[in-house]
Design a protein around this motif. Structure first.
Motif, PDB file in Angstrom:
ATOM      1  N   ARG A 167       2.459  -0.917  -7.371  1.00 37.57           N
ATOM      2  CA  ARG A 167       2.412  -1.312  -5.962  1.00 37.57           C
ATOM      3  C   ARG A 167       2.457  -2.824  -5.741  1.00 37.57           C
ATOM      4  O   ARG A 167       2.118  -3.299  -4.675  1.00 37.57           O
ATOM      5  N   MET A 199      -0.307   0.992  12.559  1.00 39.70           N
ATOM      6  CA  MET A 199       0.365   0.838  11.275  1.00 39.70           C
ATOM      7  C   MET A 199       0.892   2.170  10.751  1.00 39.70           C
ATOM      8  O   MET A 199       1.958   2.242  10.152  1.00 39.70           O
ATOM      9  N   LYS A 200       0.135   3.243  10.995  1.00 43.11           N
ATOM     10  CA  LYS A 200       0.566   4.559  10.532  1.00 43.11           C
ATOM     11  C   LYS A 200       1.868   4.960  11.207  1.00 43.11           C
ATOM     12  O   LYS A 200       2.829   5.399  10.562  1.00 43.11           O
ATOM     13  N   LEU A 224       0.821  -1.215   0.000  1.00 38.73           N
ATOM     14  CA  LEU A 224       0.000   0.000   0.000  1.00 38.73           C
ATOM     15  C   LEU A 224       0.851   1.260   0.000  1.00 38.73           C
ATOM     16  O   LEU A 224       0.373   2.334  -0.366  1.00 38.73           O
ATOM     17  N   LYS A 267      -2.900  -7.460   0.526  1.00 37.71           N
ATOM     18  CA  LYS A 267      -2.520  -6.054   0.642  1.00 37.71           C
ATOM     19  C   LYS A 267      -1.721  -5.844   1.925  1.00 37.71           C
ATOM     20  O   LYS A 267      -2.242  -5.996   3.029  1.00 37.71           O
ATOM     21  N   ILE A 268      -0.437  -5.512   1.764  1.00 43.24           N
ATOM     22  CA  ILE A 268       0.451  -5.277   2.905  1.00 43.24           C
ATOM     23  C   ILE A 268       0.448  -3.780   3.204  1.00 43.24           C
ATOM     24  O   ILE A 268       0.844  -2.968   2.365  1.00 43.24           O
ATOM     25  N   ASN A 269       0.000  -3.423   4.390  1.00 43.65           N
ATOM     26  CA  ASN A 269      -0.091  -2.007   4.758  1.00 43.65           C
ATOM     27  C   ASN A 269       1.279  -1.483   5.180  1.00 43.65           C
ATOM     28  O   ASN A 269       1.521  -1.159   6.349  1.00 43.65           O
ATOM     29  N   HIS A 270       2.171  -1.423   4.185  1.00 45.98           N
ATOM     30  CA  HIS A 270       3.542  -0.975   4.447  1.00 45.98           C
ATOM     31  C   HIS A 270       4.151  -0.544   3.121  1.00 45.98           C
ATOM     32  O   HIS A 270       3.550  -0.738   2.060  1.00 45.98           O
ATOM     33  N   LYS A 292       4.880   2.681  10.121  1.00 50.86           N
ATOM     34  CA  LYS A 292       5.443   3.016   8.805  1.00 50.86           C
ATOM     35  C   LYS A 292       6.377   4.215   8.893  1.00 50.86           C
ATOM     36  O   LYS A 292       7.429   4.239   8.260  1.00 50.86           O
ATOM     37  N   SER A 346      -6.672 -11.530   1.851  1.00 45.18           N
ATOM     38  CA  SER A 346      -6.097 -10.279   1.355  1.00 45.18           C
ATOM     39  C   SER A 346      -4.585 -10.395   1.203  1.00 45.18           C
ATOM     40  O   SER A 346      -3.908 -11.016   2.028  1.00 45.18           O
ATOM     41  N   SER A 379       4.207  -7.390   9.300  1.00 46.51           N
ATOM     42  CA  SER A 379       3.099  -6.923   8.454  1.00 46.51           C
ATOM     43  C   SER A 379       2.572  -8.038   7.561  1.00 46.51           C
ATOM     44  O   SER A 379       1.366  -8.121   7.302  1.00 46.51           O
ATOM     45  N   ASN A 429       0.817   8.800  -1.206  1.00 47.83           N
ATOM     46  CA  ASN A 429      -0.135   8.789  -2.312  1.00 47.83           C
ATOM     47  C   ASN A 429       0.287   9.880  -3.298  1.00 47.83           C
ATOM     48  O   ASN A 429       1.389  10.413  -3.188  1.00 47.83           O
TER      49      ASN A 429
END
Length: 314
Positions: free
Chosen positions: A90, A268-269, A15, A173-176, A272, A171, A183, A19
């Motif tokens: 990504r 997670m925020k 992810l 989708k790795i939130n990193h 990161k 899923s 993660s 952005n």
């Protein structure tokens, strides 16, 4: 029917950290600039130490290994992150993901023990200066360096192999912004509690054992310094240790915050951001700290710059 448990055919999705807003585009450009500066500064330190006979000592050999680890760490993370951001794909293959886990864990663990070896070097130099060539000989220096790499590699192989052995059937989708074992394990559709427990214990040991050795070394150094009669000798001792202490504080501060907090405190925020500091900023700070505080490295750098300018003028 497609086998959703097969981890070798389906890519993971990172992810990312940024952005495509204007502010994030600026931050991404900053990361690229830091990456280039990190590679350049660490490469220069390695070249200086290799080519300058005055720097052929155990302390500078260990410093060159630290620069090599920092170069490899930032090269493991940033190029893939940049490619994904610029192409807006990504994705990362299971092989690429395993490689990132292996190299990031290997280099992080190796750096922990290398910093402990550097603290021992400072202890011998300050507490036993007359016996320094005997106690900190070339063979011991090479053994400590090889041991640091070996322990890091074993940890990296264990974590990468175990992480990719789990089935990922939901899923991907790795939130990193890079593949990190904790993660990735969160996405596994299997019971990972035992592995997470051993991974947590392993992280604690890889951090606490070197940190304990560093604290013991600097406790002995502090005791010796406080007994010194000369103010100049005290100042020189503190100056010698300050660069290493700054690097130890930054490295162990971020990694302890990241890996030794209870699970309930993880966000997670925040993880990161701290991971970005540890994997992107720390490799560029280490050479800056050592060159700013180190008279010998600054002397070699200024002499080389003088020689280059003189050749250019001729």
């Amino acid at each position: 029917m497609e086998n959703t448990n097969d981890t070798t055919d389906v890519n993971f999705i990172l992810l990312g950290l940024f952005n495509h807003t204007q502010i994030h585009l600026f931050l991404f450009a900053m990361v690229l600039m830091i990456f280039i500066v990190s590679l350049t500064s660490n490469s220069l330190i390695i070249i200086f130490i290799y080519m300058e006979p005055r720097l052929h000592t155990p302390m500078y050999f260990l410093l060159s290994q630290l620069s090599l680890m920092d170069m490899m760490l930032v090269s493991t993370i940033v190029p893939k992150m940049a490619a994904n951001y610029l192409t807006d794909t990504r994705t990362i293959s299971p092989t690429g993901c395993g490689s990132q886990i292996f190299f990031s864990v290997t280099l992080g663990g190796s750096e922990c023990f290398l910093l402990a070896a550097m603290s021992y070097d400072r202890y011998v130099a300050i507490c036993h200066p007359l016996r320094y060539p005997i106690l900190m000989n070339q063979r011991l220096c090479l053994l400590m360096t090889a041991g640091s790499w070996l322990l890091g590699v074993l940890d990296g192989l264990m974590q990468a192999g175990a992480t990719l052995s789990f089935p990922y059937c939901h899923s991907r989708k790795i939130n990193h912004f890079f593949c990190e074992a904790p993660s990735l394990v969160r996405l596994a559709c299997a019971d990972t509690k035992i592995f997470e427990f051993f991974m947590y214990i392993c992280c604690i040991l890889m951090l606490l054992i070197p940190l304990a050795l560093i604290l013991v070394s600097y406790s002995l150094i502090l005791t010796t310094v406080l007994h010194m009669q000369s103010v100049a000798a005290r100042k020189k001792a503190f100056t010698t240790c300050s660069s290493h202490l700054a690097v130890v504080g930054i490295f162990f501060g971020t990694t302890t915050f990241l890996y030794m907090r209870p699970k309930s405190y993880h966000s997670m925020k925040h993880d990161k951001v701290v991971s970005g500091f540890y994997t992107i900023l720390t490799p560029v700070l280490n050479p800056l700290i050592y060159t700013v505080r180190n008279k010998e490295v600054k002397g070699v750098l200024s002499r080389w710059m003088g020689e280059i300018m003189s050749v250019k003028n001729k």
